[in-house]
Design an enzyme around this catalytic site. Structure first.
Site, PDB file in Angstrom:
ATOM      1  N   ARG A 168      38.662   0.438  38.139  1.00  8.80           N
ATOM      2  CA  ARG A 168      38.990   0.836  39.504  1.00  8.80           C
ATOM      3  C   ARG A 168      38.096   0.076  40.487  1.00  8.80           C
ATOM      4  O   ARG A 168      36.930  -0.224  40.188  1.00  8.80           O
ATOM      5  CB  ARG A 168      38.745   2.340  39.635  1.00  8.80           C
ATOM      6  CG  ARG A 168      39.061   2.975  40.982  1.00  8.80           C
ATOM      7  CD  ARG A 168      40.516   2.984  41.277  1.00  8.80           C
ATOM      8  NE  ARG A 168      40.869   4.007  42.276  1.00  8.80           N
ATOM      9  CZ  ARG A 168      41.945   3.931  43.048  1.00  8.80           C
ATOM     10  NH1 ARG A 168      42.762   2.892  42.966  1.00  8.80           N
ATOM     11  NH2 ARG A 168      42.228   4.895  43.902  1.00  8.80           N
ATOM     12  N   THR A 190      52.130   0.542  43.080  1.00  6.39           N
ATOM     13  CA  THR A 190      51.452   0.606  41.787  1.00  6.39           C
ATOM     14  C   THR A 190      52.434   0.192  40.690  1.00  6.39           C
ATOM     15  O   THR A 190      53.636   0.343  40.856  1.00  6.39           O
ATOM     16  CB  THR A 190      50.948   2.039  41.546  1.00  6.39           C
ATOM     17  OG1 THR A 190      50.056   2.393  42.593  1.00  6.39           O
ATOM     18  CG2 THR A 190      50.251   2.183  40.216  1.00  6.39           C
ATOM     19  N   THR A 194      46.970  -1.335  40.487  1.00  4.47           N
ATOM     20  CA  THR A 194      47.571  -1.241  41.812  1.00  4.47           C
ATOM     21  C   THR A 194      46.817  -2.038  42.860  1.00  4.47           C
ATOM     22  O   THR A 194      45.634  -2.374  42.681  1.00  4.47           O
ATOM     23  CB  THR A 194      47.630   0.239  42.251  1.00  4.47           C
ATOM     24  OG1 THR A 194      48.369   0.366  43.460  1.00  4.47           O
ATOM     25  CG2 THR A 194      46.240   0.808  42.451  1.00  4.47           C
ATOM     26  N   LEU A 195      47.521  -2.296  43.974  1.00 10.96           N
ATOM     27  CA  LEU A 195      46.907  -2.806  45.208  1.00 10.96           C
ATOM     28  C   LEU A 195      46.836  -1.707  46.254  1.00 10.96           C
ATOM     29  O   LEU A 195      46.393  -1.938  47.371  1.00 10.96           O
ATOM     30  CB  LEU A 195      47.732  -3.976  45.757  1.00 10.96           C
ATOM     31  CG  LEU A 195      47.676  -5.286  44.982  1.00 10.96           C
ATOM     32  CD1 LEU A 195      48.768  -6.230  45.458  1.00 10.96           C
ATOM     33  CD2 LEU A 195      46.316  -5.946  45.123  1.00 10.96           C
ATOM     34  N   ASN A 196      47.296  -0.527  45.931  1.00 11.32           N
ATOM     35  CA  ASN A 196      47.508   0.632  46.791  1.00 11.32           C
ATOM     36  C   ASN A 196      48.829   0.470  47.531  1.00 11.32           C
ATOM     37  O   ASN A 196      49.875   0.690  46.932  1.00 11.32           O
ATOM     38  CB  ASN A 196      46.347   0.892  47.752  1.00 11.32           C
ATOM     39  CG  ASN A 196      46.404   2.314  48.318  1.00 11.32           C
ATOM     40  OD1 ASN A 196      46.941   3.208  47.682  1.00 11.32           O
ATOM     41  ND2 ASN A 196      45.876   2.515  49.508  1.00 11.32           N
ATOM     42  N   ASP A 229      41.982   5.497  49.618  1.00  8.96           N
ATOM     43  CA  ASP A 229      42.020   6.570  48.628  1.00  8.96           C
ATOM     44  C   ASP A 229      40.751   7.423  48.630  1.00  8.96           C
ATOM     45  O   ASP A 229      40.689   8.441  47.942  1.00  8.96           O
ATOM     46  CB  ASP A 229      42.254   5.997  47.231  1.00  8.96           C
ATOM     47  CG  ASP A 229      43.731   5.775  46.952  1.00  8.96           C
ATOM     48  OD1 ASP A 229      44.560   6.084  47.821  1.00  8.96           O
ATOM     49  OD2 ASP A 229      44.062   5.270  45.864  1.00  8.96           O
ATOM     50  N   SER A 248      41.796   8.492  42.084  1.00 10.46           N
ATOM     51  CA  SER A 248      43.124   7.928  41.839  1.00 10.46           C
ATOM     52  C   SER A 248      44.029   8.967  41.194  1.00 10.46           C
ATOM     53  O   SER A 248      43.554   9.927  40.577  1.00 10.46           O
ATOM     54  CB  SER A 248      43.014   6.712  40.922  1.00 10.46           C
ATOM     55  OG  SER A 248      44.284   6.255  40.517  1.00 10.46           O
ATOM     56  N   SER A 249      45.340   8.742  41.317  1.00 13.55           N
ATOM     57  CA  SER A 249      46.321   9.561  40.602  1.00 13.55           C
ATOM     58  C   SER A 249      46.890   8.838  39.392  1.00 13.55           C
ATOM     59  O   SER A 249      47.735   9.395  38.683  1.00 13.55           O
ATOM     60  CB  SER A 249      47.483   9.938  41.542  1.00 13.55           C
ATOM     61  OG  SER A 249      47.046  10.769  42.575  1.00 13.55           O
ATOM     62  N   GLY A 309      53.747   5.564  41.896  1.00 12.08           N
ATOM     63  CA  GLY A 309      54.287   6.664  42.686  1.00 12.08           C
ATOM     64  C   GLY A 309      53.285   7.392  43.537  1.00 12.08           C
ATOM     65  O   GLY A 309      53.561   8.491  44.018  1.00 12.08           O
TER      66      GLY A 309
END
Length: 570
Positions: free
Chosen positions: A104, A382, A400-402, A424, A453-454, A474
């Site tokens: 991350r 993502t 991801t890049l967000n 985030d 993060s999710s 998502g």
């Protein structure tokens, strides 16, 4: 029957007015791809095929993951990345061990708690999403190289060769990418450097089937192939990242890049019936709350009620609310805060939650914990890929890049899009982020801290053998998407394609609304409205990439909700 079940069934008579929904079954066009030896499932076909070629050449799942991960940076630029970060799970068949790799992004050294507040002390989303301050220190390159150094078998140059060729020689863009680029141009979020790469010289759009060449990105990838970490975290690439950001008051330094380190962590694990679930620990919230919800749901006869029936959806939504409320209060970077994972997953806490679930009506979110409603948005950026090799090793990777195309900032001369992951963090504890998620003190901004993060890369075993590999993009919906895919396989015995294709729903505590995909079973919606659920119907939720073992055969499916993906195997 357990006494708890008896009480619940009495309360669900109202919900049965419309009848229980049957288990979802897809027609023949949604049969999964089958393979005997190895399989790669990813959101873009060329990258999946590149990963499969590595498996066919004798590489293992980690080798294929490195190739797929770098190739997606070329062919899926909105989400595949080397300017972002993510999480990887690796299951080693020989030992039976599962490893979690946290790559991350981190906050730069000059980051500080209130950096995204305006002069009135309120969160300024433009700063945390669209400015150089939004960029976290990228972790993808370090993560993929760390995985390769520990478990890979083929040379790094071989693994990056497909990505370099795709960038240097170009590839014919697919309709999904053409549509995504059109949306990016309309939003105006790409800077001038990125626009020169992704749009034609006259500013017009590339059409599906036309060739996209990314020469600068090819050069950056070649540096990584030859120099490893130094090819990204030092030298010309690192210099370009820092100089690009500093032109507009960015705070990232060469020291930030040089000091970045991925972290190997113990996965969170739990059981559901005779399955063992492994998922990502903090700073991902995904694994903790996936297992928390599965522990709760194991107490209910979901299969008897029916997949996506009113009864099943109600109880799952009640579990979702509690999990997302806990997420807002307790989750963050475990290197900076004491995260009570054991307490959240304890039997005593599980029992407290079960005692508070009302079997007849939905619990108001405000009665679970105070929050501030905000509309939730679906995040398309993502991406996830799943891999199983001939030895039974497995990789589940989400990165991801967000936002789509991240911050829209490209480091000049590198072809590398940079993330906007700093959004985030909790810019102001108690204030929702772009996805409506509320964060607490554990996720406040601090130097070198990883933002919550999710992302929920997940591997499920049965009888000591990999049974499910899955994950999804998502935003705030990732955890619930993975929950539903996993339950569709474990509880409702669907195949990989059926598990991916089944209609989805989502509740995240606040806003207090049940989101369902269009086409969700009408009888379930009717019974849910009868007991008081506010329901919002919308387009799609998530985009899972899933592998399921069926006997001695691997079956895989890419999610049809988004164009361009592929399940490939041999």
């Amino acid at each position: 029957m357990h006494a708890r079940h008896s009480l619940i069934l009495v309360g669900l008579v109202i919900m049965n007015l419309a009848g229980a929904a049957p288990i979802y079954r897809s027609n023949s066009i949604f049969r999964p791809v089958e393979a005997k030896q190895g399989m790669v499932v990813a959101a873009e076909k060329l990258a999946a095929e590149a990963g499969l070629a590595v498996l066919e050449d004798g590489g293992n799942a980690i080798d294929a993951a490195v190739t797929t991960g770098f190739a997606l940076a070329v062919t899926l630029p909105r989400a595949g990345n080397i300017g972002g970060g993510g999480f990887m799970l690796f299951h080693e068949a020989e030992t039976g061990n599962t490893y979690a790799l946290d790559y991350r992004e981190t906050a730069p050294l000059k980051a500080y708690r209130d950096m995204f507040l305006d002069e009135d002390g309120e969160a300024d989303p433009d700063l945390s999403r669209n400015s150089p301050l939004a960029v976290g220190v990228p972790g993808t390159v370090a993560g993929l190289i760390a995985a390769h150094e520990r478990f890979g078998s083929l040379p790094l140059e071989r693994l990056l060769a497909p990505a370099i060729a795709l960038a240097r020689n170009g590839f014919n863009i697919h309709p999904g990418l053409a549509k995504s680029l059109s949306e990016a141009r309309d939003s105006g979020r790409m800077d001038a450097t990125a626009s020169q790469v992704f749009f034609k010289k006259d500013g017009s759009l590339y059409r599906a089937g036309e060739r996209l060449v990314q020469a600068d990105l090819a050069t950056s990838l070649e540096r990584i192939a030859k120099e490893g970490l130094a090819g990204f975290y030092a030298g010309p690439t690192a210099q370009a990242i820092v100089e690009t950001l500093s032109k507009n008051n960015g705070i990232m330094s060469l020291e930030d890049l040089a000091d970045y380190k991925p972290v190997w962590r113990d996965p969170v694990s739990g059981t559901y019936r005779d399955f063992v679930i492994y998922s990502m620990p903090p700073p991902s919230s995904g694994g903790v709350h996936l297992i928390q919800m599965l522990r709760l749901l194991e107490n209910f006869p979901l299969r008897a009620w029916g997949q996506n029936s009113g009864q099943t959806v109600h109880i799952m939504a009640e579990a979702m609310k509690r999990a997302y409320a806990d997420r807002s209060k307790h989750l963050g970077d475990p290197d900076f805060a004491d995260i009570p994972v054991d307490e959240i997953l304890s039997e005593g806490y599980e029992q407290k939650i079960l005692n508070r679930i009302n079997s007849m009506t939905p619990t108001a979110s405000s009665d679970i914990d105070p929050g501030e409603p905000r509309p939730v948005t679906e995040s398309p950026e993502t991406t996830h890929f799943s891999i199983v090799d001939a030895r039974g090793n497995a990789v589940s990777n989400t990165y991801t890049l967000n936002f789509s195309y991240g911050s829209g900032i490209m480091a000049e001369g590198t072809g590398i899009l940079l993330n906007n992951e700093m959004d985030d963090f909790s810019a102001k504890p108690g204030t929702p982020n772009a996805f409506g998620l509320i964060g607490g003190e554990a996720n406040a901004v601090e130097p070198r801290k990883r933002m919550l993060s999710s992302m929920t890369p997940t591997i499920v075993t049965r009888n000591d053998e990999v049974h499910i590999v899955t994950g999804s993009p998502g935003g705030s919906r990732i955890i619930n998407t993975v929950l539903q895919v996993a339950l569709n396989v474990m509880e409702f015995e669907l195949n990989a394609a059926e598990a991916n294709n089944a209609p989805r729903f989502h509740h995240q505590w606040f806003p207090d609304a049940l989101y369902v995909e269009r086409g969700f079973p009408s009888d379930a919606l009717h019974s849910l409205r009868l007991i008081g659920y506010p329901i919002t119907e919308e387009g799609t939720i998530g985009s899972a990439q899933t592998i399921v073992r069926a006997g001695d055969v691997l079956t895989g499916a890419t999610d049809p909700r988004r164009d361009g993906g592929a399940a490939v195997g041999y």
